[in-house]
Design a protein around this motif. Structure first.
Motif, short mmCIF file in Angstrom:
data_model
loop_
_atom_site.label_atom_id
_atom_site.label_comp_id
_atom_site.label_asym_id
_atom_site.label_seq_id
_atom_site.Cartn_x
_atom_site.Cartn_y
_atom_site.Cartn_z
N LEU A 46 0.85 -1.19 0.00
CA LEU A 46 0.00 0.00 0.00
C LEU A 46 0.88 1.23 0.00
N VAL A 47 0.58 2.15 -0.92
CA VAL A 47 1.27 3.43 -0.97
C VAL A 47 0.19 4.49 -0.77
N LEU A 48 0.20 5.10 0.41
CA LEU A 48 -0.81 6.08 0.79
C LEU A 48 -0.20 7.46 0.70
N ILE A 49 -0.75 8.30 -0.17
CA ILE A 49 -0.17 9.62 -0.43
C ILE A 49 -1.20 10.67 -0.07
N ALA A 50 -0.85 11.55 0.87
CA ALA A 50 -1.78 12.56 1.35
C ALA A 50 -1.14 13.92 1.36
N THR A 51 -1.97 14.95 1.19
CA THR A 51 -1.57 16.31 1.50
C THR A 51 -2.52 16.83 2.57
N GLY A 52 -1.97 17.59 3.52
CA GLY A 52 -2.78 18.23 4.55
C GLY A 52 -3.66 17.27 5.30
N THR A 53 -4.95 17.64 5.45
CA THR A 53 -5.89 16.82 6.21
C THR A 53 -6.33 15.58 5.45
N GLY A 54 -5.85 15.42 4.21
CA GLY A 54 -6.07 14.17 3.48
C GLY A 54 -5.46 12.97 4.17
N LEU A 55 -4.71 13.22 5.23
CA LEU A 55 -4.13 12.13 6.03
C LEU A 55 -5.19 11.35 6.80
N ALA A 56 -6.33 11.96 7.11
CA ALA A 56 -7.30 11.37 8.03
C ALA A 56 -7.72 9.94 7.69
N PRO A 57 -8.16 9.64 6.46
CA PRO A 57 -8.59 8.26 6.20
C PRO A 57 -7.45 7.26 6.32
N PHE A 58 -6.23 7.70 6.06
CA PHE A 58 -5.09 6.80 6.18
C PHE A 58 -4.77 6.51 7.64
N MET A 59 -5.01 7.49 8.52
CA MET A 59 -4.84 7.22 9.94
C MET A 59 -5.81 6.13 10.39
N SER A 60 -7.04 6.18 9.90
CA SER A 60 -8.01 5.15 10.26
C SER A 60 -7.55 3.78 9.79
N MET A 61 -7.02 3.70 8.56
CA MET A 61 -6.53 2.43 8.04
C MET A 61 -5.37 1.89 8.87
#
Length: 283
Positions: free
Chosen positions: A142-157
């Motif tokens: 899994l390669v999870l790429i976020a900017t700013g608050t786009g991190l939120a769903p990845f924190m849940s995962m």
């Protein structure tokens, strides 16, 4: 992480949830925890979202509308609602957690930031969205790429699945402007110490005097060149084995998609099982 949702002009729901905790990371960035007054947390998959709302401001137009609704027998307030990705894991059953950024000209967040702990608001009772790992094989990278608050769903995962062999390797790339915007930084660093399959790659595009940032600089695309990515992760970014999730600024999503599609990553396939490029815009 915020999803686009139109103003709700007819919602009849009363304020049904309470802000139970808030951690201000900066003047405009906060982690908030909200508990439904019913005590029932909606079931959800990591990556899904719920809508949050507050009554509209009492300007002249809304006052007139309120009077008209009361005359018509309507009991509920007019709400401004937006949908936010859940940052907590499904295992947490007493609240939902969100990562919020204040948008000064927004209709909701400036007022949301004024809600005190213990304050009332609306939270939807149903989670929605298909930005999940439902169609990702357990053996995948899994390669999870976020900017700013786009991190939120990845924190849940990560919170839900770390140390469960849900992936072979997980690479989290998080791009922000300043180091102070790196929400969950300490937690993610700890996660890499306890789960060797997780690699955390934060980047800052700008620097402030005194921030002591010594990590990667630039935009998330900086680490996606084949040579840099392999040097930082130990593996090539291979579309045969990896699923890439993008969440955040639409410009980032467009640029990274254009970068990865010629390398074999695709979103436009016949079935969800065949896709290896997934994205969620937050405006």
């Amino acid at each position: 992480m915020i999803h686009p949702m139109p103003d709700d002009a007819t919602n009849q729901a009363a304020m049904n949830a309470t802000l139970i905790d808030r951690q201000d990371l900066t003047d405009t960035l906060a982690i908030v925890r909200i508990a439904p007054d019913s005590g029932v947390i909606p079931s959800f998959e990591p990556g899904q979202f719920v809508s949050i709302g507050l009554p509209r401001g009492e300007d002249d137009a809304s006052v007139v509308a309120s009077v008209m609704r009361r005359r018509a027998g309507s009991a509920g307030p007019r709400l401004v609602r937006r949908a936010y990705s859940i940052a907590s894991a499904p295992q947490t059953r007493d609240h939902l957690e969100f990562l919020l950024v204040r948008v000064d000209d927004g209709k909701l967040t400036p007022r949301f930031f004024d809600v005190p702990v213990g304050g009332k608001l609306f939270m939807d009772e149903t989670a929605k969205g298909d930005f999940t790992l439902a169609h990702v094989p357990h053996a995948a990278d899994l390669v999870l790429i976020a900017t700013g608050t786009g991190l939120a769903p990845f924190m849940s995962m990560i919170r839900a699945y770390r140390s469960t062999n849900r992936w072979r390797k997980l690479i989290l790339i998080h791009g922000v402007r300043f180091a102070e915007d790196l929400a969950y930084r300490a937690e993610l660093q700890q996660a890499t110490l306890h789960d060797a399959s997780i690699r955390y790659l934060p980047l800052c595009s700008r620097r402030k005097d005194g921030d002591n940032w010594t990590g990667q600089c630039g935009r998330v695309q900086t680490v996606l060149s084949p040579e840099v990515y392999q040097s930082l992760t130990g593996d090539p970014l291979d579309p045969k084995h990896a699923h890439v999730f993008l969440c955040g600024n639409p410009a980032m999503i467009q640029d990274v998609s254009a970068l990865l599609q010629p390398r074999g990553f695709t979103r436009d396939t016949d079935t969800q099982e065949q896709r290896n490029l997934h994205y969620e815009r937050y405006w």
